[in-house]
Structure formats: C-alpha cells, structure tokens
Design an enzyme around this catalytic site. Structure first.
Site, short mmCIF file in Angstrom:
data_model
loop_
_atom_site.label_atom_id
_atom_site.label_comp_id
_atom_site.label_asym_id
_atom_site.label_seq_id
_atom_site.Cartn_x
_atom_site.Cartn_y
_atom_site.Cartn_z
N ASP A 53 29.62 36.12 30.43
CA ASP A 53 30.83 36.93 30.48
C ASP A 53 31.37 37.10 31.90
O ASP A 53 32.43 37.71 32.10
CB ASP A 53 30.58 38.31 29.84
CG ASP A 53 29.42 39.06 30.46
OD1 ASP A 53 28.44 38.41 30.88
OD2 ASP A 53 29.47 40.30 30.53
N HIS A 54 30.67 36.53 32.89
CA HIS A 54 31.12 36.62 34.28
C HIS A 54 31.50 35.26 34.87
O HIS A 54 32.13 35.21 35.92
CB HIS A 54 30.03 37.26 35.14
CG HIS A 54 29.77 38.69 34.79
ND1 HIS A 54 30.24 39.76 35.54
CD2 HIS A 54 29.11 39.25 33.74
CE1 HIS A 54 29.87 40.89 34.98
NE2 HIS A 54 29.18 40.60 33.87
N HIS A 126 19.68 44.08 37.71
CA HIS A 126 20.00 43.57 36.39
C HIS A 126 18.84 42.70 35.91
O HIS A 126 17.83 42.55 36.59
CB HIS A 126 21.31 42.81 36.44
CG HIS A 126 21.94 42.56 35.11
ND1 HIS A 126 21.96 43.50 34.10
CD2 HIS A 126 22.59 41.47 34.61
CE1 HIS A 126 22.59 43.01 33.05
NE2 HIS A 126 22.98 41.78 33.32
N ASP A 194 26.99 45.35 36.00
CA ASP A 194 25.72 44.87 35.46
C ASP A 194 24.53 45.31 36.31
O ASP A 194 23.89 44.50 36.97
CB ASP A 194 25.73 43.35 35.30
CG ASP A 194 26.63 42.90 34.18
OD1 ASP A 194 27.80 43.34 34.16
OD2 ASP A 194 26.19 42.11 33.32
N HIS A 253 33.81 47.15 32.51
CA HIS A 253 32.71 46.43 31.86
C HIS A 253 32.11 47.24 30.71
O HIS A 253 30.93 47.54 30.66
CB HIS A 253 31.62 46.08 32.89
CG HIS A 253 30.69 45.00 32.42
ND1 HIS A 253 29.63 45.25 31.59
CD2 HIS A 253 30.65 43.68 32.68
CE1 HIS A 253 28.97 44.12 31.34
NE2 HIS A 253 29.58 43.15 32.01
#
Length: 291
Positions: A53-54, A126, A194, A253
C-alpha cells in the site's frame, strides 16, 4: 485497501518548482491528475517501507512521469533492498526516458539534501524496516542593504553574501556576518506512518509546523489490534504531537474499517487540540512566520 473515495498512501511536498513524493500507493497518479499537479517536476520519491500500500503505485507513476517528458534523473530513497524491489516492479515499466538513481538508507542519522530542502530519515517501529521523514527548510537571515552600503561592499557581491558565501576581492574579504542579521526560524514538516509510538518519532517531529501521522484506528477498543499490527491509534498519535510540540497534526492511513475518520476525532483533540483528519487531496501551504 482503497475505498471508493480514498486511495492509498502518498504525500507530495513542493518547493520552488521541485517536487518530493513520499510513498506511492495505488491511486497516487489518479489523485495527482485530479489536482493538476505536475508529474514532470517529481525529482525524488522517498519510501517509508515496502508494503504494497506504500509502493504498489510506483510502476504506473514512473510511466506517467516518463510520458510527461521528463529526461532528468529521478532519485528513489528508501530502506535497504530498495533497488532490488524497485527493479522488480520496473519489469512492467521498461524503457523509461529518464535514468533512476537509488539511495538506500544505511543509518537513521543520514541527512539528505533533496529538492532544495534537508531530509532526515528516522526509524519507526513496524513489522518490517520502516522510516519516517523530517523535512527542513532553512531561512537565511535578513539582508541589511544599509550595512552593505556603509561598508562600501560592491553591489554584485550582495546576492552572494546573502546566500552565505564569503567573497575575496584583492586584499579585502567580505563575509556574510557583515550584512546579515540574526538567524530566522525556518520550516519543518514531518511524515510518519505504519508504526507503534517510538521516541525517534517524537524527535523526528520535534517543533514541526505540520506533522502528518498515521491514525490507523480511532476506536479505543482497537488498541489491541494496533499493538498486534504495529500501528497507532488517534490518541497515540496525538500524544506524540503534544510531546513533540508540533503546531498541527493531520491523521492519515486509516484502516478500511474506519469509514468515517471524524467519528473519534474528539478523543485525539482532547489531548492535542489542533488535530485534523486527512482526506484525499488535502493540502496546505507552510509559510515563514512573518510572511
């Protein structure tokens, strides 16, 4: 996952014709199309980490940048392994009209000069190696033309002294302190997503004019999920903003389960009043104090 009116993670920083993109999730180029912002001016893309997603929007973004007519090199910055991952994604975006340069972060103490600003990565917490980014823009002291005239400093030298350069002309040396006033406060922007709360984030956000931070969950009952998945709640992000003494906090996010991000905003605002929820294409202009 993206929602009908909410694409995945990306943040655009623009300064004097240069563009720095942080993360490039799915839908980034679609959102940029809607804003009308230039693809050609993107000089650098920094990645926090390599979850889909990044970084999943990178191949399409590079193709679009290529179609914009860019031929100058484009810099990619991120954790170790960046070149391997990016080159794998580039298998579906071959023959770009510009070269790609890579900078893999070796330590969180690095200071990068990009797009006319100073970029300082810092470690997040993370499930994989992840960085936040602190972006600093210095402001030169105010130039005093009267002092320059009193000292008979030639006019062609003024702009060089204003930029902090020292000029030697025969047996005379002109230094910036001869014509510059006291230091002036610059601008600081911080971006982190994150991560669990961590002291390095507090220091990375210290005194920021704008702090964009993940708020994966607003509901306090999701605290256990936040810990298990290495993410943050609204309240945790607000505590960091308060301790770091930032001016403004934007939450971003969100979990796909957070359909209405404003629902639990009040909980964060009780801790840090100047907390806002982000939406796609939200933007602001940071200005020096006396502008």
């Amino acid at each position: 996952m993206p929602l009908p009116n909410r694409w995945l993670t990306a943040c655009l920083v623009r300064y004097e014709g240069h563009t720095l993109l942080i993360d490039c999730g799915e839908g980034t180029q679609i959102t940029m199309r809607r804003t009308g912002w230039s693809f050609k001016s993107i000089d650098c893309i920094c990645f926090t980490h390599f979850h889909g997603d990044h970084i999943g929007g990178l191949p399409g973004m590079l193709l679009t940048i290529g179609n914009s007519g860019r031929t100058e090199p484009l810099l990619l910055v991120g954790p170790k392994g960046l070149r391997r991952i990016a080159e794998g994604l580039l298998m579906i975006a071959p023959d770009l009209p510009f070269p790609i340069e890579y900078h893999e972060i070796e330590s969180p103490d690095e200071v990068l000069s990009i797009c006319g600003v100073r970029v300082l990565p810092f470690r997040a917490d993370h499930r994989v190696t992840c960085y936040g980014y602190r972006v600093e823009l210095d402001r030169l002291p105010k130039f005093d033309p009267e002092r320059a005239k009193e000292q008979n400093i030639p006019l062609p030298y003024w702009k060089h002294l204003q930029q902090g350069e020292t000029i030697t002309d025969g047996d005379r040396t002109y230094t910036p302190d001869m014509v510059l006033g006291s230091p002036r406060k610059g601008l600081i922007f911080c971006y982190c997503t994150d991560s669990r709360p961590k002291n390095t984030i507090i220091e990375g956000a210290r005194d920021a004019d704008l702090f964009i931070c993940e708020g994966m969950y607003g509901d306090p009952e999701k605290q256990k999920s936040a810990k298990e998945k290495k993410h943050m709640t609204y309240v945790e992000a607000a505590r960091i903003a308060k301790e770091a003494e930032v001016k403004e906090l934007w939450l971003t996010h969100y979990s796909p389960s957070v359909v209405n991000p404003s629902e639990h905003l009040e909980l964060a605002q009780q801790i840090f009043p100047n907390t806002q929820v982000c939406r796609d294409r939200r933007e602001t202009t940071l200005r020096f104090l006396d502008e």
